[in-house]
Scaffold this active site. Structure first.
Site, short mmCIF file in Angstrom:
data_model
loop_
_atom_site.label_atom_id
_atom_site.label_comp_id
_atom_site.label_asym_id
_atom_site.label_seq_id
_atom_site.Cartn_x
_atom_site.Cartn_y
_atom_site.Cartn_z
N ARG A 131 0.80 -1.23 0.00
CA ARG A 131 0.00 0.00 0.00
C ARG A 131 0.83 1.28 0.00
O ARG A 131 0.31 2.36 -0.18
CB ARG A 131 -0.97 -0.01 1.20
CG ARG A 131 -2.13 -0.96 1.01
CD ARG A 131 -3.10 -0.87 2.18
NE ARG A 131 -2.50 -1.34 3.41
CZ ARG A 131 -2.61 -2.58 3.87
NH1 ARG A 131 -3.32 -3.46 3.22
NH2 ARG A 131 -2.03 -2.93 4.99
MG MG Z 1 -0.86 -4.24 8.81
#
Ligand code: MG
Ligand code: UD1
Length: 251
Positions: free
Chosen positions: A16
């Site tokens: 991410r």
């Molecule tokens: Mg995590």
């Protein structure tokens, strides 16, 4: 304090973050986030220190080459339980307690870890979990308690029932274990869950079913255990650091 080892998990890719840098090397508060964790560990004199690396292991190892720690590789990255298993050869003879830390949870204070270990050792617990009430517990593991208040297990967000999703007390990921029992329990976990991963958190139910004592230390401030797994969180953390300036020195 009796001897305390630490295992720092730093093998994850940090998808991410959308960065080529391994997540634990992304700077926050002026240095790569894993350095914050290493300084805390040094201050507490936790020994030995085992660092689990995987994604871009050479880069991570090169960045923290100066610290006195043993590196172990986790390949593939098959979950937090599997990551901790990689440290077993290093800690096989170690009979003290082991605190599991995350390379991407940089702001944990030495005082808090001291309190965690203190409760664990005074209560003679098998495992002591650092928990916090999260206003938005999405994505975290939830602390499931028995009617008598004792911890029964940790259920991951992906595996939780609607009732369990309503629980706001979460697993910060930081857990103190009696070392031989940790590695024993890890022999009995599997990857039969929604994420197909070996969960470290499954050891808690194994302990509770065996009648072993599990404690929880609940802290007040979610910031301290914030996991920096995306850019927005790093930016939010930077802003908090500026606003709090001296917070690390206040109990
Ligand atoms: Mg995590
Ligand atoms: C984990 C916990 C969850 C807790 C949350 C707190 C488990 C199963 N779940 O979930 O209960 O609320 O942290 O932030 O433990 N890592 C490895 N190897 C792996 C997987 C992860 O080294 O194979 C490292 C990551 O680099 C990271 C840490 O372990 O530092 C946590 O991994 P992450 O995938 O973020 O765990 P969560 O799913 O968030």
């Amino acid at each position: 304090m009796k001897p305390v080892a630490t295992i720092i998990l730093a093998a994850g890719k940090g998808t991410r973050m959308k960065s080529d840098l391994p997540k634990v090397l992304i700077p926050v508060g002026g240095k790569p986030m894993i350095h914050h964790v290493l300084e805390t560990v040094k201050q507490l004199q936790f020994q030995p220190v085992v660092i689990v690396v995987g994604y871009r292991a050479e880069v991570v190892q090169a960045e923290i080459a100066g610290v006195s720690a043993t590196f172990v590789r986790q390949e593939p990255q098959n979950g937090t339980g599997h990551a901790v298993q990689q440290a077993e050869p290093v800690l096989r003879q170690f009979t003290g307690d082991t605190v599991v830390l995350y390379g991407d949870v940089p702001f944990i204070r030495p005082e808090t870890l001291h309190r965690l270990v203190d409760v664990h050792q005074k209560e003679n617990a098998t495992a002591t979990i650092l928990t916090v009430d999260m206003p938005d517990p999405t994505r975290y593991g939830r602390i499931v308690r028995l009617p008598n208040g004792h911890v029964a297990r940790i259920v991951e967000h992906a595996d939780a029932s609607p009732e369990e999703l309503a629980i706001t007390e979460i697993n910060t990921g930081i857990i103190c274990f009696r070392t031989p029992e940790l590695f024993e329990a890890l022999q009995h976990i599997n990857a039969q869950n929604q994420q197909g991963e070996m969960y470290l958190t499954d050891t808690i139910e194994i302990f509770s079913r065996a009648g072993k004592s599990i404690r929880a230390v609940k802290i007040e401030d979610p910031f301290e255990v914030m996991g920096l797994d995306n850019r927005a969180k790093v930016q939010a953390a930077e802003a908090q650091l500026r606003a709090r300036k001296v917070w690390k020195d206040t109990p």
